[in-house]
Design an enzyme around this catalytic site. Sequence first.
Site, PDB file in Angstrom:
ATOM      1  N   LYS A  10      42.176  52.795  45.365  1.00 47.50           N
ATOM      2  CA  LYS A  10      41.934  51.635  46.234  1.00 47.50           C
ATOM      3  C   LYS A  10      42.558  51.811  47.624  1.00 47.50           C
ATOM      4  O   LYS A  10      43.402  52.703  47.837  1.00 47.50           O
ATOM      5  CB  LYS A  10      42.469  50.384  45.539  1.00 47.50           C
ATOM      6  CG  LYS A  10      41.747  50.051  44.227  1.00 47.50           C
ATOM      7  CD  LYS A  10      42.209  48.709  43.682  1.00 47.50           C
ATOM      8  CE  LYS A  10      41.494  48.356  42.397  1.00 47.50           C
ATOM      9  NZ  LYS A  10      41.838  46.990  41.928  1.00 47.50           N
ATOM     10  N   TYR A  50      31.987  44.302  41.649  1.00 46.30           N
ATOM     11  CA  TYR A  50      32.870  43.369  40.942  1.00 46.30           C
ATOM     12  C   TYR A  50      32.137  42.114  40.468  1.00 46.30           C
ATOM     13  O   TYR A  50      32.772  41.070  40.285  1.00 46.30           O
ATOM     14  CB  TYR A  50      34.034  42.979  41.852  1.00 46.30           C
ATOM     15  CG  TYR A  50      35.173  43.997  41.895  1.00 46.30           C
ATOM     16  CD1 TYR A  50      35.783  44.457  40.726  1.00 46.30           C
ATOM     17  CD2 TYR A  50      35.678  44.462  43.110  1.00 46.30           C
ATOM     18  CE1 TYR A  50      36.832  45.352  40.761  1.00 46.30           C
ATOM     19  CE2 TYR A  50      36.737  45.366  43.150  1.00 46.30           C
ATOM     20  CZ  TYR A  50      37.307  45.799  41.961  1.00 46.30           C
ATOM     21  OH  TYR A  50      38.362  46.688  41.992  1.00 46.30           O
ATOM     22  N   PHE A  58      39.918  34.545  42.163  1.00 47.99           N
ATOM     23  CA  PHE A  58      40.423  35.621  43.034  1.00 47.99           C
ATOM     24  C   PHE A  58      39.298  36.496  43.590  1.00 47.99           C
ATOM     25  O   PHE A  58      39.562  37.495  44.249  1.00 47.99           O
ATOM     26  CB  PHE A  58      41.440  36.495  42.283  1.00 47.99           C
ATOM     27  CG  PHE A  58      40.936  37.096  40.996  1.00 47.99           C
ATOM     28  CD1 PHE A  58      40.171  38.255  40.990  1.00 47.99           C
ATOM     29  CD2 PHE A  58      41.240  36.501  39.781  1.00 47.99           C
ATOM     30  CE1 PHE A  58      39.701  38.811  39.813  1.00 47.99           C
ATOM     31  CE2 PHE A  58      40.777  37.047  38.577  1.00 47.99           C
ATOM     32  CZ  PHE A  58      40.006  38.216  38.607  1.00 47.99           C
ATOM     33  N   ARG A  86      42.333  54.307  31.115  1.00 47.21           N
ATOM     34  CA  ARG A  86      42.849  52.926  31.171  1.00 47.21           C
ATOM     35  C   ARG A  86      44.314  52.885  30.752  1.00 47.21           C
ATOM     36  O   ARG A  86      45.113  52.160  31.339  1.00 47.21           O
ATOM     37  CB  ARG A  86      42.018  52.015  30.254  1.00 47.21           C
ATOM     38  CG  ARG A  86      40.597  51.811  30.712  1.00 47.21           C
ATOM     39  CD  ARG A  86      40.449  50.813  31.814  1.00 47.21           C
ATOM     40  NE  ARG A  86      40.751  49.455  31.404  1.00 47.21           N
ATOM     41  CZ  ARG A  86      40.627  48.387  32.190  1.00 47.21           C
ATOM     42  NH1 ARG A  86      40.220  48.530  33.445  1.00 47.21           N
ATOM     43  NH2 ARG A  86      40.908  47.184  31.762  1.00 47.21           N
ATOM     44  N   ARG A 103      50.037  52.478  37.834  1.00 47.88           N
ATOM     45  CA  ARG A 103      50.453  51.207  38.452  1.00 47.88           C
ATOM     46  C   ARG A 103      51.937  50.934  38.207  1.00 47.88           C
ATOM     47  O   ARG A 103      52.628  50.403  39.083  1.00 47.88           O
ATOM     48  CB  ARG A 103      49.603  50.070  37.903  1.00 47.88           C
ATOM     49  CG  ARG A 103      48.163  50.096  38.409  1.00 47.88           C
ATOM     50  CD  ARG A 103      47.315  49.161  37.578  1.00 47.88           C
ATOM     51  NE  ARG A 103      45.963  48.991  38.088  1.00 47.88           N
ATOM     52  CZ  ARG A 103      44.951  48.562  37.330  1.00 47.88           C
ATOM     53  NH1 ARG A 103      45.158  48.287  36.047  1.00 47.88           N
ATOM     54  NH2 ARG A 103      43.750  48.431  37.848  1.00 47.88           N
ATOM     55  N   ASN A 113      46.428  46.925  43.543  1.00 46.66           N
ATOM     56  CA  ASN A 113      47.037  47.557  42.366  1.00 46.66           C
ATOM     57  C   ASN A 113      46.614  49.031  42.214  1.00 46.66           C
ATOM     58  O   ASN A 113      46.447  49.549  41.130  1.00 46.66           O
ATOM     59  CB  ASN A 113      46.730  46.750  41.092  1.00 46.66           C
ATOM     60  CG  ASN A 113      45.251  46.674  40.787  1.00 46.66           C
ATOM     61  OD1 ASN A 113      44.431  47.177  41.549  1.00 46.66           O
ATOM     62  ND2 ASN A 113      44.901  46.069  39.678  1.00 46.66           N
ATOM     63  N   HIS A 116      41.312  51.432  40.210  1.00 49.03           N
ATOM     64  CA  HIS A 116      40.413  50.762  39.275  1.00 49.03           C
ATOM     65  C   HIS A 116      39.860  51.825  38.340  1.00 49.03           C
ATOM     66  O   HIS A 116      39.589  52.954  38.779  1.00 49.03           O
ATOM     67  CB  HIS A 116      39.251  50.091  40.017  1.00 49.03           C
ATOM     68  CG  HIS A 116      38.169  49.627  39.098  1.00 49.03           C
ATOM     69  ND1 HIS A 116      38.194  48.380  38.509  1.00 49.03           N
ATOM     70  CD2 HIS A 116      37.052  50.254  38.630  1.00 49.03           C
ATOM     71  CE1 HIS A 116      37.130  48.264  37.727  1.00 49.03           C
ATOM     72  NE2 HIS A 116      36.424  49.391  37.780  1.00 49.03           N
ATOM     73  N   GLU A 127      29.088  50.605  37.410  1.00 47.59           N
ATOM     74  CA  GLU A 127      29.964  50.803  38.577  1.00 47.59           C
ATOM     75  C   GLU A 127      29.667  52.130  39.290  1.00 47.59           C
ATOM     76  O   GLU A 127      29.630  52.183  40.518  1.00 47.59           O
ATOM     77  CB  GLU A 127      31.424  50.754  38.116  1.00 47.59           C
ATOM     78  CG  GLU A 127      31.841  49.384  37.619  1.00 47.59           C
ATOM     79  CD  GLU A 127      33.176  49.383  36.890  1.00 47.59           C
ATOM     80  OE1 GLU A 127      33.600  48.298  36.462  1.00 47.59           O
ATOM     81  OE2 GLU A 127      33.796  50.459  36.753  1.00 47.59           O
TER      82      GLU A 127
HETATM   83  P1  CMP Z   1      40.595  46.116  38.751  1.00 51.72           P
HETATM   84  O1  CMP Z   1      41.013  46.966  37.635  1.00 51.72           O
HETATM   85  O2  CMP Z   1      39.993  46.735  39.946  1.00 51.72           O
HETATM   86  O3  CMP Z   1      39.577  45.032  38.193  1.00 51.72           O
HETATM   87  C1  CMP Z   1      39.416  43.761  38.746  1.00 51.72           C
HETATM   88  C2  CMP Z   1      40.434  43.462  39.777  1.00 51.72           C
HETATM   89  O4  CMP Z   1      40.630  42.098  40.053  1.00 51.72           O
HETATM   90  C3  CMP Z   1      41.802  43.908  39.297  1.00 51.72           C
HETATM   91  O5  CMP Z   1      41.869  45.294  39.248  1.00 51.72           O
HETATM   92  C4  CMP Z   1      42.686  43.254  40.319  1.00 51.72           C
HETATM   93  O6  CMP Z   1      42.721  43.985  41.529  1.00 51.72           O
HETATM   94  C5  CMP Z   1      41.940  41.944  40.531  1.00 51.72           C
HETATM   95  N1  CMP Z   1      42.558  40.858  39.780  1.00 51.72           N
HETATM   96  C6  CMP Z   1      42.586  40.680  38.467  1.00 51.72           C
HETATM   97  N2  CMP Z   1      43.240  39.554  38.145  1.00 51.72           N
HETATM   98  C7  CMP Z   1      43.601  39.006  39.304  1.00 51.72           C
HETATM   99  C8  CMP Z   1      44.300  37.822  39.634  1.00 51.72           C
HETATM  100  N3  CMP Z   1      44.747  36.983  38.682  1.00 51.72           N
HETATM  101  N4  CMP Z   1      44.518  37.572  40.926  1.00 51.72           N
HETATM  102  C9  CMP Z   1      44.050  38.420  41.875  1.00 51.72           C
HETATM  103  N5  CMP Z   1      43.372  39.559  41.614  1.00 51.72           N
HETATM  104  C10 CMP Z   1      43.159  39.850  40.330  1.00 51.72           C
END
Ligand code: CMP
Length: 135
Positions: A10, A50, A58, A86, A103, A113, A116, A127
């Site tokens: 990311k 997404y 969010f 994962r 992470r 974070n 992905h 995806e």
């Molecule tokens: P990712 O694994 O890319 O999949 C979906 C993304 O949504 C996740 O990582 C986070 O970056 C984001 N995400 C998930 N939960 C939350 C949350 N509670 N608040 C903000 N962002 C979130």
Amino acid sequence: MEERTLVVIKPDAIKRKLAGKIISRFEEKGFTIENLKSYSFTKEKAEEFYSVHSNKPFFNELVSFITSGPTMALILDGNSAINSVRIMIGSTKSYEAAPGTVRGDLALNITDNIVHASDSYESFIKEARVIFDSI
Ligand code: CMP
């Protein structure tokens, strides 16, 4: 079982110059990089990527973040790639991610974070098709 998965490094990781370190972890684990691409999400592509989160509170923050700078997308190939990757990346909530995970070692937040990774074969197909012309 030999399988493929998608990893997106990311914008926060690219800005912090962590891409090489992250890719090394997957190579050291034994995965083969089948494809790798520098990729900048447009708003439309981010919303498609997404879409499963489109009803979440969010969602806008997530789209805004993933379009904030270049990413790096990788298709990895190896034994149980989806599940194994994962486990390697750790909990979505980076502040709860176990030490030793990507992470857990490199991030503290939820939205930014670091990485992905696809959570199922269906997610991988959906995806990867957003980013790569052919998979
Ligand atoms: P990712 O694994 O890319 O999949 C979906 C993304 O949504 C996740 O990582 C986070 O970056 C984001 N995400 C998930 N939960 C939350 C949350 N509670 N608040 C903000 N962002 C979130």
